[in-house]
Design a protein around this motif. Sequence first.
Motif, PDB file in Angstrom:
ATOM      1  N   ILE A  26       3.397  16.354 -74.104  1.00  0.00           N
ATOM      2  CA  ILE A  26       2.654  15.631 -75.140  1.00  0.00           C
ATOM      3  C   ILE A  26       3.546  14.745 -76.000  1.00  0.00           C
ATOM      4  O   ILE A  26       3.056  14.097 -76.913  1.00  0.00           O
ATOM      5  CB  ILE A  26       1.850  16.592 -76.045  1.00  0.00           C
ATOM      6  CG1 ILE A  26       2.761  17.598 -76.728  1.00  0.00           C
ATOM      7  CG2 ILE A  26       0.773  17.290 -75.250  1.00  0.00           C
ATOM      8  CD1 ILE A  26       2.062  18.463 -77.755  1.00  0.00           C
ATOM      9  N   GLY A  27       4.833  14.698 -75.710  1.00  0.00           N
ATOM     10  CA  GLY A  27       5.697  13.842 -76.514  1.00  0.00           C
ATOM     11  C   GLY A  27       7.157  14.063 -76.199  1.00  0.00           C
ATOM     12  O   GLY A  27       7.515  14.819 -75.304  1.00  0.00           O
ATOM     13  N   LEU A  28       7.980  13.388 -76.954  1.00  0.00           N
ATOM     14  CA  LEU A  28       9.432  13.491 -76.812  1.00  0.00           C
ATOM     15  C   LEU A  28      10.012  14.151 -78.056  1.00  0.00           C
ATOM     16  O   LEU A  28       9.548  13.909 -79.168  1.00  0.00           O
ATOM     17  CB  LEU A  28      10.045  12.097 -76.656  1.00  0.00           C
ATOM     18  CG  LEU A  28       9.626  11.314 -75.424  1.00  0.00           C
ATOM     19  CD1 LEU A  28      10.135   9.886 -75.508  1.00  0.00           C
ATOM     20  CD2 LEU A  28      10.139  11.986 -74.164  1.00  0.00           C
ATOM     21  N   LEU A  29      11.015  14.974 -77.855  1.00  0.00           N
ATOM     22  CA  LEU A  29      11.753  15.573 -78.961  1.00  0.00           C
ATOM     23  C   LEU A  29      13.068  14.830 -79.131  1.00  0.00           C
ATOM     24  O   LEU A  29      13.775  14.570 -78.159  1.00  0.00           O
ATOM     25  CB  LEU A  29      12.049  17.049 -78.684  1.00  0.00           C
ATOM     26  CG  LEU A  29      10.857  17.989 -78.701  1.00  0.00           C
ATOM     27  CD1 LEU A  29      11.290  19.385 -78.255  1.00  0.00           C
ATOM     28  CD2 LEU A  29      10.242  18.045 -80.074  1.00  0.00           C
ATOM     29  N   VAL A  30      13.376  14.490 -80.348  1.00  0.00           N
ATOM     30  CA  VAL A  30      14.611  13.772 -80.663  1.00  0.00           C
ATOM     31  C   VAL A  30      15.388  14.619 -81.673  1.00  0.00           C
ATOM     32  O   VAL A  30      14.815  15.084 -82.657  1.00  0.00           O
ATOM     33  CB  VAL A  30      14.289  12.386 -81.276  1.00  0.00           C
ATOM     34  CG1 VAL A  30      15.552  11.663 -81.660  1.00  0.00           C
ATOM     35  CG2 VAL A  30      13.466  11.554 -80.294  1.00  0.00           C
ATOM     36  N   PRO A  31      16.673  14.845 -81.437  1.00  0.00           N
ATOM     37  CA  PRO A  31      17.461  15.633 -82.389  1.00  0.00           C
ATOM     38  C   PRO A  31      17.457  15.001 -83.788  1.00  0.00           C
ATOM     39  O   PRO A  31      17.408  13.778 -83.933  1.00  0.00           O
ATOM     40  CB  PRO A  31      18.872  15.595 -81.798  1.00  0.00           C
ATOM     41  CG  PRO A  31      18.690  15.263 -80.362  1.00  0.00           C
ATOM     42  CD  PRO A  31      17.469  14.396 -80.298  1.00  0.00           C
TER      43      PRO A  31
END
Length: 75
Positions: A14-19
């Motif tokens: 459902i999406g991207l994780l970015v630090p």
Amino acid sequence: GLGILLNRSSDLEIGLLVPDHSCEDLAKAMVLLEKDDNLRQSYAEAGFERVSKLFNRQRMLDLTYKDRIRMMNDN
């Protein structure tokens, strides 16, 4: 680096994780989404489905009712 955000109930991406505090990774995610129409559309559809399930009228009424009952019992 970038990660994939999954819906726990369906393992649907459902999406991207970015630090945190990573401008470089955020830029990479934005470019990826800008270039990939299918990915962007699938994330949009999955996000809409998730929000529709989590925040529908009946669920919000049920949560409000349960919260009011809890507040009354706390007094």
